[in-house]
Design a protein around this motif. Structure first.
Motif, PDB file in Angstrom:
ATOM      1  N   PRO A 117      11.810  16.874  -8.212  1.00  0.00           N
ATOM      2  CA  PRO A 117      11.423  17.695  -8.185  1.00  0.00           C
ATOM      3  C   PRO A 117       9.762  17.357  -8.241  1.00  0.00           C
ATOM      4  CG  PRO A 117      12.760  18.439  -9.015  1.00  0.00           C
ATOM      5  CD  PRO A 117      13.432  17.434  -8.768  1.00  0.00           C
ATOM      6  N   ALA A 118       9.561  16.841  -9.662  1.00  0.00           N
ATOM      7  CA  ALA A 118       8.403  17.374 -10.450  1.00  0.00           C
ATOM      8  C   ALA A 118       7.417  15.883  -9.507  1.00  0.00           C
ATOM      9  CB  ALA A 118       8.479  16.338 -11.543  1.00  0.00           C
ATOM     10  N   PHE A 119       8.413  14.862  -8.773  1.00  0.00           N
ATOM     11  CA  PHE A 119       7.280  13.797  -8.351  1.00  0.00           C
ATOM     12  C   PHE A 119       7.298  14.764  -7.098  1.00  0.00           C
ATOM     13  CE2 PHE A 119       7.921  11.051  -4.115  1.00  0.00           C
ATOM     14  CZ  PHE A 119       6.874   9.949  -5.265  1.00  0.00           C
ATOM     15  N   TYR A 120       7.753  15.617  -5.909  1.00  0.00           N
ATOM     16  CA  TYR A 120       7.743  16.304  -4.771  1.00  0.00           C
ATOM     17  C   TYR A 120       6.134  17.278  -5.289  1.00  0.00           C
ATOM     18  CZ  TYR A 120      10.021  14.037  -2.226  1.00  0.00           C
ATOM     19  OH  TYR A 120      11.124  12.752  -0.475  1.00  0.00           O
ATOM     20  N   GLU A 121       6.619  17.664  -6.610  1.00  0.00           N
ATOM     21  CA  GLU A 121       4.962  18.202  -6.921  1.00  0.00           C
ATOM     22  C   GLU A 121       4.139  17.893  -7.120  1.00  0.00           C
ATOM     23  OE1 GLU A 121       4.648  21.574 -10.740  1.00  0.00           O
ATOM     24  OE2 GLU A 121       6.284  21.252  -9.650  1.00  0.00           O
ATOM     25  N   ALA A 122       4.367  16.382  -7.974  1.00  0.00           N
ATOM     26  CA  ALA A 122       3.246  15.647  -8.207  1.00  0.00           C
ATOM     27  C   ALA A 122       2.285  14.847  -6.488  1.00  0.00           C
ATOM     28  CB  ALA A 122       3.059  14.379  -9.154  1.00  0.00           C
ATOM     29  N   LEU A 123       3.217  14.850  -5.841  1.00  0.00           N
ATOM     30  CA  LEU A 123       2.705  14.145  -4.488  1.00  0.00           C
ATOM     31  C   LEU A 123       1.414  14.572  -3.652  1.00  0.00           C
ATOM     32  CD1 LEU A 123       5.815  12.511  -2.050  1.00  0.00           C
ATOM     33  CD2 LEU A 123       3.389  11.238  -2.798  1.00  0.00           C
ATOM     34  N   PRO A 124       0.971  15.593  -3.750  1.00  0.00           N
ATOM     35  CA  PRO A 124       0.041  16.113  -2.695  1.00  0.00           C
ATOM     36  C   PRO A 124      -1.493  15.472  -3.797  1.00  0.00           C
ATOM     37  CG  PRO A 124       0.783  17.692  -3.045  1.00  0.00           C
ATOM     38  CD  PRO A 124       1.786  16.516  -4.087  1.00  0.00           C
ATOM     39  N   SER A 125      -1.331  15.462  -4.877  1.00  0.00           N
ATOM     40  CA  SER A 125      -2.399  14.609  -5.890  1.00  0.00           C
ATOM     41  C   SER A 125      -2.240  13.337  -5.733  1.00  0.00           C
ATOM     42  CB  SER A 125      -2.018  15.928  -7.134  1.00  0.00           C
ATOM     43  OG  SER A 125      -2.409  16.858  -7.275  1.00  0.00           O
ATOM     44  N   THR A 128       1.167  -1.282   0.098  1.00  0.00           N
ATOM     45  CA  THR A 128      -0.036   0.024  -0.223  1.00  0.00           C
ATOM     46  C   THR A 128       0.654   1.460   0.480  1.00  0.00           C
ATOM     47  OG1 THR A 128      -1.225  -1.401   1.312  1.00  0.00           O
ATOM     48  CG2 THR A 128      -2.247   0.863   1.049  1.00  0.00           C
ATOM     49  N   GLU A 129       0.911   1.765  -1.255  1.00  0.00           N
ATOM     50  CA  GLU A 129       2.125   3.027  -0.909  1.00  0.00           C
ATOM     51  C   GLU A 129       1.490   3.926  -0.122  1.00  0.00           C
ATOM     52  OE1 GLU A 129       4.604   2.817  -3.091  1.00  0.00           O
ATOM     53  OE2 GLU A 129       3.715   1.385  -4.558  1.00  0.00           O
ATOM     54  N   LEU A 130       2.721   5.261   0.141  1.00  0.00           N
ATOM     55  CA  LEU A 130       2.918   6.018   1.361  1.00  0.00           C
ATOM     56  C   LEU A 130       2.730   7.182   0.073  1.00  0.00           C
ATOM     57  CD1 LEU A 130       4.067   7.134   3.267  1.00  0.00           C
ATOM     58  CD2 LEU A 130       5.626   8.248   2.866  1.00  0.00           C
ATOM     59  N   THR A 131       1.697   7.822   0.379  1.00  0.00           N
ATOM     60  CA  THR A 131       1.085   8.966  -0.241  1.00  0.00           C
ATOM     61  C   THR A 131       1.380  10.607   0.660  1.00  0.00           C
ATOM     62  OG1 THR A 131      -1.392   8.704   1.234  1.00  0.00           O
ATOM     63  CG2 THR A 131      -0.664   7.801  -0.979  1.00  0.00           C
ATOM     64  N   ASP A 132       1.454  10.378   1.477  1.00  0.00           N
ATOM     65  CA  ASP A 132       2.338  11.460   3.004  1.00  0.00           C
ATOM     66  C   ASP A 132       3.962  12.139   2.331  1.00  0.00           C
ATOM     67  OD1 ASP A 132       2.223  13.451   4.844  1.00  0.00           O
ATOM     68  OD2 ASP A 132       2.348  12.104   6.309  1.00  0.00           O
ATOM     69  N   PRO A 133       3.177  13.610   1.734  1.00  0.00           N
ATOM     70  CA  PRO A 133       3.968  13.775   0.565  1.00  0.00           C
ATOM     71  C   PRO A 133       5.663  14.223   2.244  1.00  0.00           C
ATOM     72  CG  PRO A 133       2.717  14.990   0.433  1.00  0.00           C
ATOM     73  CD  PRO A 133       2.285  14.789   1.855  1.00  0.00           C
TER      74      PRO A 133
END
Lengths: 315, 189
Positions: free
Chosen positions: A261-269, A230-235
């Motif tokens: 950076p692109a991954f961290y930018e997408a993480l909240p979604s 189950t993937e972590l989703t919390d940035p």
């Protein structure tokens, strides 16, 4: 290749395996994707080392790019492609290997286990006579139910200690390879379920008590084949873990990769999701009855042994 | 120093001042854990083997090892003298260092010396097979070439070995210097 049974050649088995994997995920509505192989920031993990490639890196897994696709709204994606890890070479490792990864939005680790339970019997049909002769119980077992054993149970039985009572990553890694894996049953596929938080990788940790990483590994005939979670989703938690690993890597003199950076930018979604990675070469090795993943490669290696002998040092 | 990722079959390493050769090598990496390098290592002085698992972060010693091909010159009391044919440097080796190799020496025969920190720890014949004459054994039994039955015999240097029943005094036999065992009869002298 023997003229009598060319269809048993590992290369022919590989072809059928890849076709079967694609058919399986296509039927279930997954989108097949190709994400970059050369990346600016390989996913920083504690024990995985990337191979440099002209100012960038070769991917160690497509994980972060595929999570970006989930964040962009794709509900189910899969990919079969090359990944690269520095210094990994042995009967079950090769610096360049083929990985299948799949991700589902709105799913948890047990949903991925359902995928696998449906997939394994199909794959069992592809086993060659050599594989059936060499690993009769394991190959027959592919049609049986997956047996789930908790990591805690396995460690207490095989290694005589409980990783939830003693937080000792070094001892954990050592005993997993030396005691637990040899102890696992081989007549059915086995899933080791629920890892201690220090071995969570990018899995979501269920608060408990006790806290358990929702992560599992599938073993077939003692061969580690699939890692899922189950993937972590919390940035913030991603950042905390990567920062912790970065410190440990630097202390060991191992390269520290930039955070993507692109991954961290997408993480909240990123929606709640689950994903898995399957080693295609190891699967072919099992189904073709090979002793080593090297025997499943299309051509002999042409990269000299020394080229990937050690993880590149910190620059 | 080596790191664990340098390990592979055939690599010579040093642990606690003792040189070893990696004779078997396995890379394992369970789960998301640290890589482990499972090795069987051979002590190059005693020739005994043991299992040893190294972790990714381990530093491993690099032995000061050198190989020199030299020729046997002469025996000097308790020493056997070998000469490097290019530099004329002499090596005086004891019976203990040579082991059974001393029984198979002949003039100018080439051997390879393995030298650790300036001390000779291994001697191998460049051509592993030598021919030696049998000087002592029970009379040969003619025709018996099929069975595996053997009898004791002695060569001119005093070395004792097992030979087939048909071998007689005066026969020249081929011996494998690596095992010290009889290989075949090559004729009579």
């Amino acid at each position: 290749m023997t003229a009598a049974a060319p269809s048993d050649h590992p290369l022919a088995v590989r072809h059928r395996v890849v076709r079967a994997l694609r058919a399986f995920f296509d039927q279930r509505g997954f989108l097949e994707v190709q994400t970059p192989v050369r990346v600016a920031a390989p996913a920083l993990e504690l024990n995985i080392h990337a191979i440099p490639a002209g100012g960038a890196w070769l991917r160690t897994s497509p994980e972060f790019h595929m999570k970006r696709l989930l964040a962009a709204g794709w509900p189910a994606v899969y990919q079969i492609g090359p990944c690269f890890r520095a210094g990994e070479r042995g009967a079950r490792h090769h610096p360049e290997f083929t990985m299948l990864e799949w991700y589902r939005a709105g799913a948890r680790a047990n949903d991925i286990l359902d995928d696998l339970q449906a997939l394994l019997p199909t794959l069992g049909e592809l086993a060659t006579a050599t594989a059936i002769a060499r690993r009769p119980a394991a190959i027959a077992g592919l049609k049986a139910s997956i047996r789930v054993i908790t990591v805690s149970e396995a460690f207490r039985a095989a290694a005589g200690w409980d990783p939830w009572r003693e937080e000792n990553p070094d001892r954990f890694d050592h005993d997993l390879g030396e005691r637990v894996e040899p102890w696992l049953p081989r007549d059915t596929p086995v899933v080791l379920w629920g890892y201690p938080p220090f071995a969570a990788a990018f899995a979501k940790v269920d608060a408990g008590p006790p806290p358990i990483a929702e992560r599992w590994e599938l073993y077939v005939d003692g061969v580690e084949l699939v890692n899922a979670c189950t993937e972590l989703t919390d940035p913030a938690e991603y950042r905390r873990r990567q920062a912790e690993w970065a410190v440990l890597r630097a202390a060991r003199g191992q390269p520290v990769y930039p955070f993507d950076p692109a991954f961290y930018e997408a993480l909240p979604s990123l929606p709640p999701c689950a994903g898995a990675a399957l080693g295609v070469d190891r699967l072919v090795m099992l189904l073709a009855g090979c002793e080593s993943v090297i025997d499943t490669l299309a051509t002999p290696e042409d990269v000299p042994l020394q080229a990937d002998a050690r993880p590149p040092a910190v620059e | 120093m080596y790191t664990a990722s340098d390990l592979r079959k055939g690599l010579k390493i040093e642990l606690d001042g003792v040189p070893y050769e990696v004779v078997e090598f396995n890379f394992v990496k369970p789960g998301k854990g640290q890589a482990m390098y499972k090795c069987r290592i051979k002590n190059l002085i005693t020739q005994t083997t043991q299992d040893r698992t190294f972790r990714e972060v381990d530093q491993i010693g690099k032995p000061d090892l050198e190989e020199r091909v030299v020729q046997y010159s002469y025996e000097d009391g308790h020493h056997y003298v070998f000469t490097d044919p290019h530099t004329f440097e002499e090596f005086h080796l004891t019976e203990e260092t040579l082991g059974d190799a001393r029984y198979f020496l002949s003039d100018n025969v080439e051997v390879s010396l393995l030298i650790h920190n300036g001390r000779v720890i291994g001697v191998e014949f460049v051509k592993p097979f030598v021919e030696k004459q049998i000087v002592e054994t029970e009379p040969g039994v003619r025709g018996d070439t099929a069975t595996n039955v053997t009898k004791p015999a002695k060569i001119d240097t005093g070395y004792e070995l097992r030979v087939p029943l048909f071998i007689d005094v005066g026969d020249v036999v081929r011996i494998d210097t690596r095992t010290g065992e009889y290989v075949e009869r090559v004729g009579r002298r």
